[in-house]
Design a protein around this motif. Structure first.
Motif, PDB file in Angstrom:
ATOM      1  N   GLN A  21      45.259  32.489  44.732  1.00  0.00           N
ATOM      2  CA  GLN A  21      46.020  33.602  45.280  1.00  0.00           C
ATOM      3  C   GLN A  21      46.066  34.767  44.302  1.00  0.00           C
ATOM      4  OE1 GLN A  21      50.011  32.615  46.391  1.00  0.00           O
ATOM      5  NE2 GLN A  21      50.398  34.573  47.395  1.00  0.00           N
ATOM      6  N   VAL A  22      46.254  34.470  43.030  1.00  0.00           N
ATOM      7  CA  VAL A  22      46.322  35.526  42.026  1.00  0.00           C
ATOM      8  C   VAL A  22      45.015  36.308  41.956  1.00  0.00           C
ATOM      9  CG1 VAL A  22      46.458  35.930  39.538  1.00  0.00           C
ATOM     10  CG2 VAL A  22      48.112  34.428  40.642  1.00  0.00           C
ATOM     11  N   MET A  23      43.888  35.618  42.160  1.00  0.00           N
ATOM     12  CA  MET A  23      42.587  36.272  42.058  1.00  0.00           C
ATOM     13  C   MET A  23      42.029  36.704  43.415  1.00  0.00           C
ATOM     14  SD  MET A  23      40.703  34.114  39.044  1.00  0.00           S
ATOM     15  CE  MET A  23      39.556  35.479  38.774  1.00  0.00           C
ATOM     16  N   GLY A  54      31.794  37.348  39.645  1.00  0.00           N
ATOM     17  CA  GLY A  54      31.020  38.084  38.667  1.00  0.00           C
ATOM     18  C   GLY A  54      29.916  37.213  38.092  1.00  0.00           C
ATOM     19  N   SER A  55      29.232  37.739  37.105  1.00  0.00           N
ATOM     20  CA  SER A  55      28.064  37.048  36.550  1.00  0.00           C
ATOM     21  C   SER A  55      28.413  36.002  35.510  1.00  0.00           C
ATOM     22  CB  SER A  55      27.112  38.079  35.922  1.00  0.00           C
ATOM     23  OG  SER A  55      27.782  38.806  34.888  1.00  0.00           O
ATOM     24  N   SER A  56      29.609  36.077  34.912  1.00  0.00           N
ATOM     25  CA  SER A  56      29.948  35.173  33.813  1.00  0.00           C
ATOM     26  C   SER A  56      31.200  34.348  34.047  1.00  0.00           C
ATOM     27  CB  SER A  56      30.114  35.970  32.502  1.00  0.00           C
ATOM     28  OG  SER A  56      28.938  36.640  32.159  1.00  0.00           O
ATOM     29  N   LEU A  57      31.821  34.475  35.215  1.00  0.00           N
ATOM     30  CA  LEU A  57      33.071  33.755  35.478  1.00  0.00           C
ATOM     31  C   LEU A  57      32.969  32.956  36.761  1.00  0.00           C
ATOM     32  CD1 LEU A  57      36.034  33.164  34.785  1.00  0.00           C
ATOM     33  CD2 LEU A  57      36.667  35.238  36.048  1.00  0.00           C
ATOM     34  N   ARG A  58      33.318  31.676  36.670  1.00  0.00           N
ATOM     35  CA  ARG A  58      33.408  30.799  37.833  1.00  0.00           C
ATOM     36  C   ARG A  58      34.823  30.237  37.883  1.00  0.00           C
ATOM     37  NH1 ARG A  58      27.923  30.010  39.120  1.00  0.00           N
ATOM     38  NH2 ARG A  58      28.414  28.554  40.786  1.00  0.00           N
ATOM     39  N   VAL A  59      35.311  29.963  39.102  1.00  0.00           N
ATOM     40  CA  VAL A  59      36.691  29.503  39.290  1.00  0.00           C
ATOM     41  C   VAL A  59      36.702  28.236  40.133  1.00  0.00           C
ATOM     42  CG1 VAL A  59      38.975  30.074  40.170  1.00  0.00           C
ATOM     43  CG2 VAL A  59      37.562  31.860  39.136  1.00  0.00           C
ATOM     44  N   LEU A  60      37.361  27.222  39.644  1.00  0.00           N
ATOM     45  CA  LEU A  60      37.578  25.985  40.387  1.00  0.00           C
ATOM     46  C   LEU A  60      39.020  26.026  40.878  1.00  0.00           C
ATOM     47  CD1 LEU A  60      35.612  23.611  40.879  1.00  0.00           C
ATOM     48  CD2 LEU A  60      36.816  22.358  39.081  1.00  0.00           C
ATOM     49  N   THR A  61      39.203  26.355  42.167  1.00  0.00           N
ATOM     50  CA  THR A  61      40.547  26.569  42.704  1.00  0.00           C
ATOM     51  C   THR A  61      41.340  25.269  42.751  1.00  0.00           C
ATOM     52  OG1 THR A  61      39.667  26.340  44.948  1.00  0.00           O
ATOM     53  CG2 THR A  61      39.852  28.561  44.057  1.00  0.00           C
ATOM     54  N   GLY A  62      42.665  25.392  42.782  1.00  0.00           N
ATOM     55  CA  GLY A  62      43.535  24.234  42.700  1.00  0.00           C
ATOM     56  C   GLY A  62      44.179  23.871  44.020  1.00  0.00           C
ATOM     57  N   LYS A  78      43.713  41.089  42.007  1.00  0.00           N
ATOM     58  CA  LYS A  78      42.666  41.419  41.037  1.00  0.00           C
ATOM     59  C   LYS A  78      43.160  41.134  39.625  1.00  0.00           C
ATOM     60  CE  LYS A  78      40.489  45.000  43.891  1.00  0.00           C
ATOM     61  NZ  LYS A  78      40.019  46.404  43.945  1.00  0.00           N
ATOM     62  N   THR A  79      42.272  41.282  38.667  1.00  0.00           N
ATOM     63  CA  THR A  79      42.631  41.032  37.275  1.00  0.00           C
ATOM     64  C   THR A  79      43.120  42.321  36.624  1.00  0.00           C
ATOM     65  OG1 THR A  79      40.385  41.476  36.475  1.00  0.00           O
ATOM     66  CG2 THR A  79      40.911  39.212  37.140  1.00  0.00           C
ATOM     67  N   LEU A  80      43.722  42.182  35.453  1.00  0.00           N
ATOM     68  CA  LEU A  80      44.214  43.345  34.726  1.00  0.00           C
ATOM     69  C   LEU A  80      43.088  44.316  34.401  1.00  0.00           C
ATOM     70  CD1 LEU A  80      46.745  41.695  32.238  1.00  0.00           C
ATOM     71  CD2 LEU A  80      47.295  43.257  34.099  1.00  0.00           C
ATOM     72  N   ALA A  81      41.931  43.781  34.077  1.00  0.00           N
ATOM     73  CA  ALA A  81      40.808  44.649  33.731  1.00  0.00           C
ATOM     74  C   ALA A  81      40.404  45.530  34.901  1.00  0.00           C
ATOM     75  CB  ALA A  81      39.618  43.799  33.276  1.00  0.00           C
ATOM     76  N   GLU A  82      40.652  45.075  36.115  1.00  0.00           N
ATOM     77  CA  GLU A  82      40.254  45.836  37.293  1.00  0.00           C
ATOM     78  C   GLU A  82      41.287  46.875  37.703  1.00  0.00           C
ATOM     79  OE1 GLU A  82      37.641  42.801  39.969  1.00  0.00           O
ATOM     80  OE2 GLU A  82      39.716  42.189  39.586  1.00  0.00           O
ATOM     81  N   VAL A  83      42.558  46.594  37.470  1.00  0.00           N
ATOM     82  CA  VAL A  83      43.604  47.517  37.939  1.00  0.00           C
ATOM     83  C   VAL A  83      44.236  48.326  36.816  1.00  0.00           C
ATOM     84  CG1 VAL A  83      44.118  46.006  39.887  1.00  0.00           C
ATOM     85  CG2 VAL A  83      45.438  45.779  37.779  1.00  0.00           C
ATOM     86  N   ALA A  84      44.210  47.813  35.583  1.00  0.00           N
ATOM     87  CA  ALA A  84      44.854  48.514  34.464  1.00  0.00           C
ATOM     88  C   ALA A  84      44.048  48.281  33.191  1.00  0.00           C
ATOM     89  CB  ALA A  84      46.298  48.029  34.295  1.00  0.00           C
ATOM     90  N   PRO A  85      42.856  48.860  33.107  1.00  0.00           N
ATOM     91  CA  PRO A  85      41.992  48.603  31.946  1.00  0.00           C
ATOM     92  C   PRO A  85      42.606  49.028  30.622  1.00  0.00           C
ATOM     93  CG  PRO A  85      41.133  50.412  33.280  1.00  0.00           C
ATOM     94  CD  PRO A  85      42.217  49.779  34.083  1.00  0.00           C
ATOM     95  N   GLY A  86      43.551  49.989  30.642  1.00  0.00           N
ATOM     96  CA  GLY A  86      44.166  50.424  29.398  1.00  0.00           C
ATOM     97  C   GLY A  86      45.486  49.755  29.084  1.00  0.00           C
ATOM     98  N   SER A  87      45.839  48.723  29.827  1.00  0.00           N
ATOM     99  CA  SER A  87      47.116  48.045  29.617  1.00  0.00           C
ATOM    100  C   SER A  87      47.177  47.400  28.235  1.00  0.00           C
ATOM    101  CB  SER A  87      47.305  46.970  30.697  1.00  0.00           C
ATOM    102  OG  SER A  87      48.359  46.097  30.359  1.00  0.00           O
ATOM    103  N   PRO A  88      48.324  47.536  27.543  1.00  0.00           N
ATOM    104  CA  PRO A  88      48.457  46.842  26.251  1.00  0.00           C
ATOM    105  C   PRO A  88      48.406  45.331  26.388  1.00  0.00           C
ATOM    106  CG  PRO A  88      50.559  47.809  26.947  1.00  0.00           C
ATOM    107  CD  PRO A  88      49.516  48.347  27.866  1.00  0.00           C
TER     108      PRO A  88
END
Length: 428
Positions: free
Chosen positions: A203-205, A239-247, A394-404
């Motif tokens: 759900q998060v992703m 993506g090209s480097s990430l795979r997810v095994l859902t729970g 989505k992930t932080l990198a996708e919605v807030a790339p400059g987030s601390p």
């Protein structure tokens, strides 16, 4: 004294001859019972009648859990197969049987294997599946290595378990962020949702979770059909480097995540990617040992098995008085259960106001004083960025790339994955 042995084979014409041959001479073993099925075998093993078992790959309902129960009863296992049956041999080895011989090997060779297996059982090295990615290019069903999985890793990959106390300190946020940032640094990563109380990584992703990948993987592991290519096909490619095994989204499905099967999934993951990040459940309690006087299903067994198998354990704490109290107690429980596991504490949601004075210094001092924790890792609180990511799936990198917070997770990913500080991450 001869080692007492049980046999459990299905319709094998060679069983009678083998039992007779073992009884005609002193080979150091003696067959005390010929079991008719798996239930008979497990009952005899639980009763303490034998030290070893000879079984065939076609024994009905034989799975990894049965092999684990035999090991728990201190019964070493030797598998016998029809000569030349490579698929049966592969299945037995994937179930965790280390000693597999052709049925026509002869009484002397088989008895020697039994004695070696018993010795390994006493030393604690028996019934442990060790993944060999090079030997797992082709599964029992003949499946080839998926093209989108990339090349297999040259050595065993690293497993990172993200764990923490009850109260939602942000385990999933850290696990997802860590896996995503490691992938963006060029490290092929597998994210596994192993929360037995109901995983939310899908759900998060923003992924479909009607068919949990981790449940399918553990089923195949229990049946002895999980290998590296099969695991690659069960995981979502993000993506090209990430795979997810859902729970599992429903908590009542926890019996599907057996500890022995979870160990097999992690072993296969080591052959698939250099880095595996596991989002664990919070509880490590073992109440079943109090309720049952036999080997009982353990709801938290998958979590404990993951923590024990992981190369790195990250314990996520919330930076507030309640969260700190919970993490101190959780660390104490973990030390009692797994004294060899030394987690790194990740303090999440660090912010002003909830803790007086310098929050970083006060939290670090409290952890050092009450839990003996030195050098904790701090993640800043960024409610706007995390809310946006959760709302959009989505992930932080996708919605807030400059987030601390994203910057801190990138630094954590560099540390865990061993990526040099000078290596730049891919653009979001």
């Amino acid at each position: 004294m001869a080692v007492p042995v049980l046999t459990a084979v299905t319709g094998a014409v060679w069983e009678v001859e083998l039992v007779s041959e073992l009884g005609r001479a002193d080979h150091g073993v003696t067959v005390i019972r010929r079991c008719v099925d798996l239930a008979d075998l497990l009952a005899a093993a639980a009763a303490g009648q034998a030290r070893a078992a000879l079984l065939s790959a076609d024994l009905r309902r034989l799975d990894r859990d049965a092999v684990t129960r035999l090991a728990a009863a201190a019964v070493a296992v030797v598998g016998l197969i029809n000569p030349g049956d490579e698929e049966a041999e592969r299945r037995l080895r994937q179930l965790g049987v280390l000693h597999v011989l052709p049925a026509d090997a002869g009484a002397e060779a088989i008895s020697a294997a039994v004695l070696e297996a018993v010795e390994g059982q006493l030393s604690g090295s028996a019934h442990r599946l060790i993944a060999n990615p090079q030997a797992s290019q082709r599964g029992p069903s003949g499946g080839e290595w998926p093209e989108d999985a990339g090349p297999p890793v040259s050595g065993p990959g690293q497993v990172v378990a993200v764990w923490g106390p009850t109260g939602a300190p942000g385990r999933t946020t850290v696990a997802v962020g860590l896996a995503d940032e490691a992938a963006r640094l060029g490290v092929s990563t597998l994210l596994v949702d192993a929360d037995v109380y109901g995983g939310v990584v899908a759900q998060v992703m923003g992924l479909l979770d009607e068919s949990p990948g981790v449940a399918a993987a553990t089923r195949q592991a229990a049946a002895g059909t999980l290998d590296v290519p099969a695991l690659a096909k069960l995981a979502f490619a993000v993506g090209s480097s990430l795979r997810v095994l859902t729970g599992i989204a429903r908590a009542d499905r926890w019996p599907e995540l057996r500890p022995s099967s979870m160990e097999a999934v992690l072993d296969s993951a080591r052959g698939l990617v250099p880095l595996t990040v596991v989002d664990c459940g919070f509880s490590v309690e073992q109440d079943e040992e109090i309720v049952y006087d036999t080997m009982a299903p353990r709801r938290n067994g998958a979590t404990v098995a993951t923590l024990e198998a992981a190369d790195v354990v990250l314990c996520v704490a919330s930076a507030d008085p309640v969260g700190l109290q919970r993490v101190v107690r959780a660390l104490s429980e973990l030390r009692e259960l797994l004294p060899d596991v030394t987690p790194r504490v990740v303090v999440n949601r660090l912010r002003r106001g909830v803790i007086p004075g310098d929050a970083r210094r006060e939290v670090a001092g409290a952890l050092a004083r009450y839990a003996g924790v030195s050098d904790p890792i701090f993640l800043p609180y960024d409610l706007g960025a995390t809310d946006s990511a959760l709302r959009l799936g989505k992930t932080l990198a996708e919605v807030a790339p400059g987030s601390p917070l994203r910057g801190a997770l990138t630094d954590l990913a560099r540390t865990v994955a061993g990526v040099p500080a000078g290596q730049r991450r891919r653009r979001a």
